[in-house]
Design a protein around this motif. Structure first.
Motif, mmCIF file in Angstrom:
data_model
loop_
_atom_site.group_PDB
_atom_site.id
_atom_site.type_symbol
_atom_site.label_atom_id
_atom_site.label_comp_id
_atom_site.label_asym_id
_atom_site.label_seq_id
_atom_site.Cartn_x
_atom_site.Cartn_y
_atom_site.Cartn_z
ATOM 1 N N HIS A 6 21.888 20.084 -39.415
ATOM 2 C CA HIS A 6 20.666 19.200 -38.663
ATOM 3 C C HIS A 6 21.562 17.190 -39.475
ATOM 4 C CE1 HIS A 6 17.659 22.473 -37.278
ATOM 5 N NE2 HIS A 6 17.942 22.549 -38.304
ATOM 6 N N THR A 7 22.009 17.021 -37.858
ATOM 7 C CA THR A 7 22.585 15.433 -38.099
ATOM 8 C C THR A 7 21.595 14.714 -37.749
ATOM 9 O OG1 THR A 7 24.332 14.212 -37.694
ATOM 10 C CG2 THR A 7 23.320 15.587 -36.149
ATOM 11 N N THR A 8 21.648 13.418 -37.970
ATOM 12 C CA THR A 8 21.053 12.261 -37.773
ATOM 13 C C THR A 8 21.953 11.026 -37.051
ATOM 14 O OG1 THR A 8 20.910 11.175 -39.709
ATOM 15 C CG2 THR A 8 19.064 12.791 -39.311
ATOM 16 N N ASN A 9 22.811 11.729 -37.455
ATOM 17 C CA ASN A 9 23.784 10.852 -36.793
ATOM 18 C C ASN A 9 23.899 10.474 -35.291
ATOM 19 O OD1 ASN A 9 25.229 10.706 -39.293
ATOM 20 N ND2 ASN A 9 26.675 11.950 -38.635
ATOM 21 N N TYR A 10 24.175 9.434 -34.506
ATOM 22 C CA TYR A 10 24.799 8.768 -33.151
ATOM 23 C C TYR A 10 25.823 8.153 -33.642
ATOM 24 C CZ TYR A 10 19.410 8.627 -32.372
ATOM 25 O OH TYR A 10 18.143 8.962 -32.772
ATOM 26 N N ILE A 11 26.128 7.831 -31.582
ATOM 27 C CA ILE A 11 28.088 8.033 -31.458
ATOM 28 C C ILE A 11 27.827 7.242 -30.650
ATOM 29 C CG2 ILE A 11 29.924 8.345 -29.919
ATOM 30 C CD1 ILE A 11 29.552 10.054 -33.152
ATOM 31 N N ASN A 12 27.830 5.523 -29.863
ATOM 32 C CA ASN A 12 27.861 4.506 -29.489
ATOM 33 C C ASN A 12 26.324 4.495 -28.724
ATOM 34 O OD1 ASN A 12 29.160 2.501 -28.059
ATOM 35 N ND2 ASN A 12 30.045 3.426 -25.743
ATOM 36 N N THR A 13 25.417 4.134 -30.077
ATOM 37 C CA THR A 13 24.211 4.439 -30.253
ATOM 38 C C THR A 13 23.362 2.910 -30.430
ATOM 39 O OG1 THR A 13 24.061 5.879 -29.458
ATOM 40 C CG2 THR A 13 21.823 4.964 -29.825
ATOM 41 N N PHE A 14 22.985 1.863 -29.751
ATOM 42 C CA PHE A 14 22.047 0.881 -30.579
ATOM 43 C C PHE A 14 20.491 1.403 -30.511
ATOM 44 C CE2 PHE A 14 20.123 -3.543 -30.288
ATOM 45 C CZ PHE A 14 20.869 -4.048 -31.922
#
Length: 137
Positions: free
Chosen positions: A4-12
């Protein structure tokens, strides 16, 4: 084992409406470092060098005094279940900082009163999400 990841891509991640400050505050130093202190130090010194998963796990390692030899297996266990993402960070909810995740998923911290924060808000090519509110509506 599922990861389970908490990463976002191109997000603010913006500060929530109920954030108590209008200008960012550095989390106060205490005898034992808080989660806000750990995340702030890591992000302010190393913009766009770590992913959200890295920041959250390193804070967990420090708070739980996990040895270097245990890190790999502990990381697998840690992310085998869902973890709160940076939307729940006190840096956004209480201290007035936004998190920008770039195309590679690396994170940087921006104070709410900064020009960079405003540019990120106005950039239509970046997805925006609000940090979690402290209180229910």
């Amino acid at each position: 084992m599922k990861y389970h990841t908490t990463n976002y891509i191109n997000t603010f991640i913006e500060v929530p409406e109920d954030c108590p400050v209008s200008t960012s505050e550095i989390p106060p130093e205490k005898k034992i470092k808080t989660l806000a202190n750990l995340q702030y130090e890591k992000l302010i010194q190393n913009p766009y060098q770590y992913s959200s998963d890295d920041i959250i796990f390193e804070s967990y390692v420090i708070k739980n005094d996990i040895s270097e030899s245990e890190k790999f297996s502990e990381r697998e266990k840690f992310f085998s279940r869902g973890q709160p993402c940076l939307r729940s960070s006190p840096l956004a909810k209480r201290y007035g900082f936004g998190f920008h995740h770039n195309e590679q998923g690396k994170v940087a911290l921006y104070s709410v009163e900064s020009g960079e924060y405003q540019k990120l808000i106005q950039n239509d090519s970046i997805k925006k999400v609000k940090a979690m509110r402290s209180k229910r509506k």
